[in-house]
Design an enzyme around this catalytic site. Structure first.
Site, mmCIF file in Angstrom:
data_model
loop_
_atom_site.group_PDB
_atom_site.id
_atom_site.type_symbol
_atom_site.label_atom_id
_atom_site.label_comp_id
_atom_site.label_asym_id
_atom_site.label_seq_id
_atom_site.Cartn_x
_atom_site.Cartn_y
_atom_site.Cartn_z
ATOM 1 C CB ALA A 125 -0.898 -0.004 1.240
ATOM 2 C CE1 TYR A 126 3.841 3.121 -4.098
ATOM 3 C CE2 TYR A 126 2.018 1.622 -4.498
ATOM 4 C CZ TYR A 126 3.318 2.017 -4.727
ATOM 5 O OH TYR A 126 4.098 1.290 -5.581
ATOM 6 C CB ILE A 127 1.898 5.613 3.671
ATOM 7 C CG1 ILE A 127 1.977 4.120 4.040
ATOM 8 C CG2 ILE A 127 1.428 6.459 4.841
ATOM 9 C CD1 ILE A 127 0.636 3.446 4.258
ATOM 10 C CB VAL A 181 -2.897 6.980 -0.780
ATOM 11 C CG1 VAL A 181 -3.479 7.866 -1.864
ATOM 12 C CG2 VAL A 181 -2.392 7.798 0.393
#
Length: 161
Positions: free
Chosen positions: A29-31, A82
């Site tokens: 996942a992209y933070i 995100v």
């Protein structure tokens, strides 16, 4: 400074599986996700977790920093994703002195298979395996970040693959 130099290709057929290891499941996942930088968390099926920062405008060469982190903390970070969480199985496939990484996507990107090869120099010219197709280095729709943020057309990607 750590540099990531990699090329990406679509994969054609299943011939690569003959030479592949058993693979490892990955959730990522992209933070933070911006045009020129990202902060990503990955959780591997073998129990490891890693935080990665990538900075750079080009797809071929970027600054990359990775650190191992606690798996429970990584799981908690997924709450702050995100976009969507990317799910895939990564296989390592040796070929002519290079180790190719073949990602077989599931979830929203089921059916997409991409091979990456990491290079030590932009001048490296690896022998391409007969199971790679069109090069997609620099095509943003094939970046994990674009797929996670929903800025790539998943159905279109699968038609091109």
């Amino acid at each position: 400074m750590a540099k990531e130099i990699e090329r990406k290709f679509l994969v054609s057929g299943q011939r690569w599986r003959t030479f592949a290891n058993e693979g490892v499941a990955i959730r990522q996942a992209y933070i933070v996700a911006q045009d020129d930088r990202s902060l990503r968390v990955r959780i591997y099926g073998d129990g490891r977790a890693r935080l990665t920062i990538k900075v750079g405008h080009t797809a071929l060469v970027r600054d990359e920093y990775e650190v191992e982190i606690d798996r429970d903390e990584a799981e908690d970070m997924l709450r702050h994703a995100v976009g969507t969480i990317i799910e895939k199985v990564r296989y390592k496939v040796p070929h002519e002195g290079y180790v190719w990484e073949v990602d077989v996507y599931s979830g929203a990107h089921r059916g997409l298979v991409i091979a990456e090869v990491e290079l030590t120099s932009i001048h490296d010219d690896p022998e391409l395996p007969n199971w790679v197709g069109r090069e997609v280095t620099g095509e943003s729709q094939y970046s994990n970040q674009s797929m996670a943020l929903g800025t790539s057309d998943s159905a279109r990607l699968h038609q091109l693959a």
